[in-house]
Enzyme design. Structure first.
Site, PDB file in Angstrom:
ATOM      1  N   CYS A 133      11.393 -41.247   2.205  1.00  0.00           N
ATOM      2  CA  CYS A 133      11.394 -43.109   1.808  1.00  0.00           C
ATOM      3  C   CYS A 133      10.656 -43.764   1.116  1.00  0.00           C
ATOM      4  O   CYS A 133      10.745 -44.804   1.132  1.00  0.00           O
ATOM      5  CB  CYS A 133      11.705 -43.482   3.374  1.00  0.00           C
ATOM      6  SG  CYS A 133      10.598 -43.851   4.307  1.00  0.00           S
ATOM      7  N   ASP A 145       0.369  -1.099  15.669  1.00  0.00           N
ATOM      8  CA  ASP A 145      -0.174  -1.487  14.800  1.00  0.00           C
ATOM      9  C   ASP A 145      -1.694  -1.283  14.919  1.00  0.00           C
ATOM     10  O   ASP A 145      -2.019  -3.293  15.510  1.00  0.00           O
ATOM     11  CB  ASP A 145       0.630  -3.057  13.675  1.00  0.00           C
ATOM     12  CG  ASP A 145       0.581  -3.150  12.517  1.00  0.00           C
ATOM     13  OD1 ASP A 145      -0.337  -2.290  12.196  1.00  0.00           O
ATOM     14  OD2 ASP A 145       0.933  -3.998  12.204  1.00  0.00           O
ATOM     15  N   TYR A 172      -3.468   2.131  24.284  1.00  0.00           N
ATOM     16  CA  TYR A 172      -2.211   3.882  24.373  1.00  0.00           C
ATOM     17  C   TYR A 172      -3.237   5.067  23.675  1.00  0.00           C
ATOM     18  O   TYR A 172      -3.488   4.666  22.414  1.00  0.00           O
ATOM     19  CB  TYR A 172      -1.066   3.138  23.583  1.00  0.00           C
ATOM     20  CG  TYR A 172      -0.368   1.974  24.774  1.00  0.00           C
ATOM     21  CD1 TYR A 172      -0.413   2.246  26.635  1.00  0.00           C
ATOM     22  CD2 TYR A 172       0.154   1.144  24.194  1.00  0.00           C
ATOM     23  CE1 TYR A 172       0.297   1.365  26.777  1.00  0.00           C
ATOM     24  CE2 TYR A 172       0.762   0.179  25.102  1.00  0.00           C
ATOM     25  CZ  TYR A 172       0.995   0.002  26.241  1.00  0.00           C
ATOM     26  OH  TYR A 172       1.744  -0.343  27.117  1.00  0.00           O
ATOM     27  N   TYR A 202       0.769  -1.168  -0.058  1.00  0.00           N
ATOM     28  CA  TYR A 202       0.212  -0.138   0.428  1.00  0.00           C
ATOM     29  C   TYR A 202       0.898   1.587   0.338  1.00  0.00           C
ATOM     30  O   TYR A 202       0.628   2.558  -0.727  1.00  0.00           O
ATOM     31  CB  TYR A 202      -1.415   0.023   0.988  1.00  0.00           C
ATOM     32  CG  TYR A 202      -1.849   1.160   1.046  1.00  0.00           C
ATOM     33  CD1 TYR A 202      -1.389   2.540   2.010  1.00  0.00           C
ATOM     34  CD2 TYR A 202      -3.180   1.294   0.855  1.00  0.00           C
ATOM     35  CE1 TYR A 202      -2.320   3.616   1.810  1.00  0.00           C
ATOM     36  CE2 TYR A 202      -3.944   2.128   0.813  1.00  0.00           C
ATOM     37  CZ  TYR A 202      -3.195   3.055   1.397  1.00  0.00           C
ATOM     38  OH  TYR A 202      -4.333   4.309   1.324  1.00  0.00           O
ATOM     39  N   SER A 220      -3.345  11.480   9.045  1.00  0.00           N
ATOM     40  CA  SER A 220      -2.320  10.887   8.742  1.00  0.00           C
ATOM     41  C   SER A 220      -0.720  11.402   9.210  1.00  0.00           C
ATOM     42  O   SER A 220      -1.233  12.278   8.787  1.00  0.00           O
ATOM     43  CB  SER A 220      -2.795   9.539   7.525  1.00  0.00           C
ATOM     44  OG  SER A 220      -2.635  11.009   7.089  1.00  0.00           O
ATOM     45  N   CYS A 274       4.715 -40.148   8.370  1.00  0.00           N
ATOM     46  CA  CYS A 274       5.684 -41.173   7.701  1.00  0.00           C
ATOM     47  C   CYS A 274       5.523 -42.113   8.664  1.00  0.00           C
ATOM     48  O   CYS A 274       5.451 -42.379   9.541  1.00  0.00           O
ATOM     49  CB  CYS A 274       6.814 -41.054   7.382  1.00  0.00           C
ATOM     50  SG  CYS A 274       7.694 -42.377   6.713  1.00  0.00           S
ATOM     51  N   GLU A 287       8.050   7.416  20.493  1.00  0.00           N
ATOM     52  CA  GLU A 287       7.163   6.153  21.063  1.00  0.00           C
ATOM     53  C   GLU A 287       6.887   5.384  20.178  1.00  0.00           C
ATOM     54  O   GLU A 287       7.025   6.060  18.707  1.00  0.00           O
ATOM     55  CB  GLU A 287       5.821   6.911  21.269  1.00  0.00           C
ATOM     56  CG  GLU A 287       4.676   7.535  20.920  1.00  0.00           C
ATOM     57  CD  GLU A 287       3.775   8.150  21.088  1.00  0.00           C
ATOM     58  OE1 GLU A 287       2.980   7.101  21.585  1.00  0.00           O
ATOM     59  OE2 GLU A 287       3.280   9.228  21.010  1.00  0.00           O
ATOM     60  N   LYS A 315       5.162   2.826  17.197  1.00  0.00           N
ATOM     61  CA  LYS A 315       3.953   3.139  16.767  1.00  0.00           C
ATOM     62  C   LYS A 315       3.149   2.069  16.113  1.00  0.00           C
ATOM     63  O   LYS A 315       3.787   1.011  15.717  1.00  0.00           O
ATOM     64  CB  LYS A 315       4.199   3.621  14.759  1.00  0.00           C
ATOM     65  CG  LYS A 315       3.122   3.715  14.064  1.00  0.00           C
ATOM     66  CD  LYS A 315       3.374   3.938  12.285  1.00  0.00           C
ATOM     67  CE  LYS A 315       2.346   4.282  12.081  1.00  0.00           C
ATOM     68  NZ  LYS A 315       1.466   3.126  11.719  1.00  0.00           N
ATOM     69  N   CYS A 346       6.211 -41.341   1.942  1.00  0.00           N
ATOM     70  CA  CYS A 346       6.394 -40.242   2.022  1.00  0.00           C
ATOM     71  C   CYS A 346       7.526 -39.686   1.168  1.00  0.00           C
ATOM     72  O   CYS A 346       8.049 -40.284   0.357  1.00  0.00           O
ATOM     73  CB  CYS A 346       7.335 -41.201   2.866  1.00  0.00           C
ATOM     74  SG  CYS A 346       8.581 -40.413   3.988  1.00  0.00           S
ATOM     75  N   CYS A 390      13.457 -44.512   7.416  1.00  0.00           N
ATOM     76  CA  CYS A 390      13.319 -43.045   7.540  1.00  0.00           C
ATOM     77  C   CYS A 390      14.249 -42.011   7.452  1.00  0.00           C
ATOM     78  O   CYS A 390      14.613 -42.482   8.560  1.00  0.00           O
ATOM     79  CB  CYS A 390      11.593 -42.983   7.160  1.00  0.00           C
ATOM     80  SG  CYS A 390      11.075 -41.154   6.940  1.00  0.00           S
ATOM     81  N   LYS A 412       8.936   4.032  10.275  1.00  0.00           N
ATOM     82  CA  LYS A 412       8.677   2.490   9.486  1.00  0.00           C
ATOM     83  C   LYS A 412      10.011   1.802   9.118  1.00  0.00           C
ATOM     84  O   LYS A 412      11.240   1.851   9.101  1.00  0.00           O
ATOM     85  CB  LYS A 412       8.128   2.047   8.045  1.00  0.00           C
ATOM     86  CG  LYS A 412       6.608   2.978   7.650  1.00  0.00           C
ATOM     87  CD  LYS A 412       5.475   2.734   8.815  1.00  0.00           C
ATOM     88  CE  LYS A 412       3.897   2.815   8.245  1.00  0.00           C
ATOM     89  NZ  LYS A 412       3.964   1.666   7.598  1.00  0.00           N
TER      90      LYS A 412
END
Length: 665
Positions: A416, A122, A228, A36, A82, A431, A118, A120, A413, A437, A319
């Site tokens: 083997c 998500d 927060y 984005y 933003s 297996c 501080e 960021k 498998c 094996c 970021k």
């Protein structure tokens, strides 16, 4: 200007609007943040180069799209804007330079310029309004000027005070913050949802946003949300401190949560040092962050710097490298683990994510692969966090080309050729080759010699792989007749190293029953279960001869574990290996089994021991309880009858008190 540029601008706007709708309205993002951001930055660059193309409805001129009509709306008197993003040190230094130039600061003052820093988070940005200290409303950010009314849901978040504490707060106070779902809560919720066959969330951010947009607050109340505070909006009938950092301190005094990782730094070098520090702590934090935020600390300077159309000039988000990226599935292969479990692994078009180039990602099991409907040729989102193995998160269905191929569980498998089976009710296919094996052989041997098992120092993975490849070691018993001469011929091994290894193997012959049981690699038998078996039965033969009912008398051994143990000792090749190990000198002290009466004064009662007991060890207390017919487990639950608490009892005592379980001294 060419028509192709104009067309590209319109295409970018349409694509960004589409993803804004998916993210802000439907809570169903289709692409990771990094993709984005790339789309938005390309549009910004084209509009900067061709300002005549800028329109008022461009995504660069607004924060998001309109909220859904199912909720009421709340207008933000001060827009919730933003932040600009910095993706490199150079971009951060350019941000700092612009501030210094606009404020006309001397070099020494620029170095002393304070930034409030501080994490960021998500999550989902929200606005909380308090009148005379009482919580009255909450809204999402929405399009920046109008948000959805989510008051009924935010009230369910325990960390949102319904009345502010103390005094001195304005009569009207708008607090802005980030609602998020902690990592542990997110994992627990998804696990519970998956077990119930319900939809799981892609990531904690999506979980937080989706939880806030529930019409029924009872659903939100069941979600582990937290918040927060990071700033304020409207303030009337009072005043706040004149620094961003002090405002957060004041909010915390009034009962609102502010990030404990926040700090005040000076100059651009202080910002970079904070970024490095948070980057190292990132994977240990209880919540997801995707960068850090710097704000000029003095409000006087913030006012002087002002705003651009969509963001303040005095703040920026720095970021971290993306932990989610998109790439293409080239193939799906199945790896075979120590217990024979087949794990599908996606082979990817290499992509840089989380600071490294990733070309493989796990799909966990065949059910996970089918639930996500991953096909060869698909574009997928992958996630990498710290040292965690990269995983396929989801498929970008809008980018699915024609001719993709579905993936099925192999019947044999891939290592083997033995048959692959999947027991009813289990997600994992296995297996049946066992020690025949080679994939299981190598992993079984690695487990056998590991520190918490037989602890053979110097016998690492590379040496084991060479010995298995040469067909010299087929079972754990073969390790104990290795000789110096043959070891010295291995790659990166000399005579001295070979002698040291033979000595370590010899020393490992003296072990304990608990370690030996754990080393055998019996499915479902971990360290704690091995200890319980050793303490209860005292001798290996007693364990090997026990039936499922008898085994279930051991604390924490249920029907599944008991069946695994019986099946293991019923296989002749397993008992043959154990006999050979004993013949080669592997031994451990054995003792008499616990005397367990058919019934006693404590029959049917379950105990948990915690802390330091005054007159006996926990093992002695456990034996005494079992001798009286009781059962001892390692964790407190509503089914626990008594918790015996000694000195320095910790979380188990606290949980007992919370659940109302009787506590004995």
């Amino acid at each position: 200007m060419s028509d192709s540029v104009s067309a590209r601008v319109e295409n970018l706007r349409d694509e960004i609007r589409h993803h804004n709708y998916l993210y802000h309205v439907l809570d169903a993002p289709e692409i990771p943040d990094a993709e984005y951001d790339r789309l938005m930055r390309e549009l910004i660059a084209l509009e900067t180069e061709h300002p005549e193309l800028v329109t008022t409805d461009s995504p660069t001129q607004r924060v998001g799209d309109k909220p859904v009509s199912a909720f009421g709306t709340i207008e933000h008197k001060i827009p919730m804007l933003s932040l600009e993003n910095a993706f490199s040190e150079e971009e951060l230094r350019e941000f700092h330079r612009r501030i210094v130039d606009r404020l006309d600061l001397a070099e020494k003052d620029a170095e002393r310029l304070e930034y409030a820093a501080e994490p960021k988070l998500d999550g989902a940005a929200v606005s909380l309004q308090y009148e005379n200290g009482v919580f009255v409303s909450a809204a999402t950010r929405g399009d920046g000027t109008t948000g959805e009314d989510i008051t009924h849901n935010v009230r369910t978040i325990d960390s949102v005070p319904l009345k502010l504490r103390g005094r001195g707060y304005p009569s009207l106070l708008e607090v802005r913050g980030e609602v998020y779902m902690p990592k542990a809560g997110f994992e627990a919720y998804n696990r519970k949802a998956a077990e119930a066959g319900e939809k799981t969330f892609v990531n904690p951010r999506n979980a937080a946003a989706g939880s806030l947009r529930q019409l029924d607050p009872r659903i939100t109340a069941e979600r582990p949300l937290d918040i927060y505070a990071y700033s304020v909006g409207v303030v009337e009938g009072g005043s706040l401190p004149d620094r961003q950092s002090e405002i957060l301190d004041a909010l915390q005094e009034w009962g609102l949560r502010a990030s404990p990782e926040r700090d005040v730094v000076t100059g651009v070098d202080g910002c970079l040092a904070y970024y490095d520090r948070l980057g190292k702590q990132r994977n240990d934090l209880a919540y997801e962050i995707d960068g850090v935020v710097y704000k000029v600390n003095e409000l006087r300077l913030q006012r002087e710097l002002g705003f651009v159309s969509r963001a303040p000039r005095w703040a920026i988000a720095h970021k971290f490298p993306a932990q989610e990226e998109m790439t293409i599935v080239k193939a799906v292969e199945f790896q075979v683990g120590r217990t024979g479990a087949l794990t599908p692994v996606a082979r990817l078009e290499p992509v840089f994510v989380g600071g490294v180039t990733v070309s493989n990602a796990t799909l966990h099991n065949i059910d996970d692969l089918h639930r996500k409907d991953v096909r060869i040729g698909d574009t997928v989102i992958i996630r990498r966090a710290g040292d965690v193995i990269p995983e396929v998160v989801s498929v970008v269905e809008s980018r699915r080309p024609e001719g993709t191929r579905s993936v099925s569980l192999p019947k044999k498998c891939p290592v083997c050729g033995s048959h692959v089976v999947r027991e009813e009710g289990e997600a994992v296919a296995r297996c049946t080759g066992g020690l025949f094996c080679s994939a299981q052989r190598i992993e079984s041997l690695k487990h056998f010699v590991s520190r918490k098992a037989m602890d053979i120092d110097g016998l690492g993975a590379k040496i084991i792989e060479q010995l298995v490849d040469a067909d010299r070691v087929k079972t754990p018993a073969d390790l104990f007749d290795l000789e110096v001469d043959e070891l010295a011929e291995l790659e990166r091994m000399g005579e001295k190293s070979a002698k040291n290894l033979v000595s370590a193997i010899e020393e490992a012959k003296e072990t304990t029953l608990q370690r030996f049981l754990f080393a055998l690699g019996i499915r479902e038998v971990g360290e704690a279960t091995a200890l319980g078996l050793a303490q209860y039965f005292g001798q290996l033969d007693n364990i090997a001869d026990a039936d499922e009912e008898t085994l279930q008398k051991v604390p924490d051994v249920g029907p599944v574990v008991a069946r695994r143990i019986v099946e293991f000792f019923a296989e002749p090749h397993n008992t043959d290996v154990i006999a050979k190990l004993k013949k080669l000198g592997v031994k451990w002290p054995e003792k008499e089994p616990l005397s367990v009466p058919e019934s006693g004064p404590l029959t049917g009662k379950t105990f948990v021991l915690t802390g330091t007991l005054s007159k006996m060890t926990r093992d002695e207390a456990k034996e005494a309880i079992v001798a009286l017919g009781g059962k001892v487990t390692g964790s407190v639950s509503s089914k626990t009858d008594y918790v015996v608490a000694g000195e320095k009892a910790g979380s188990k005592l606290a949980k007992a008190e919370k659940l109302g379980v009787a506590v004995l001294d």
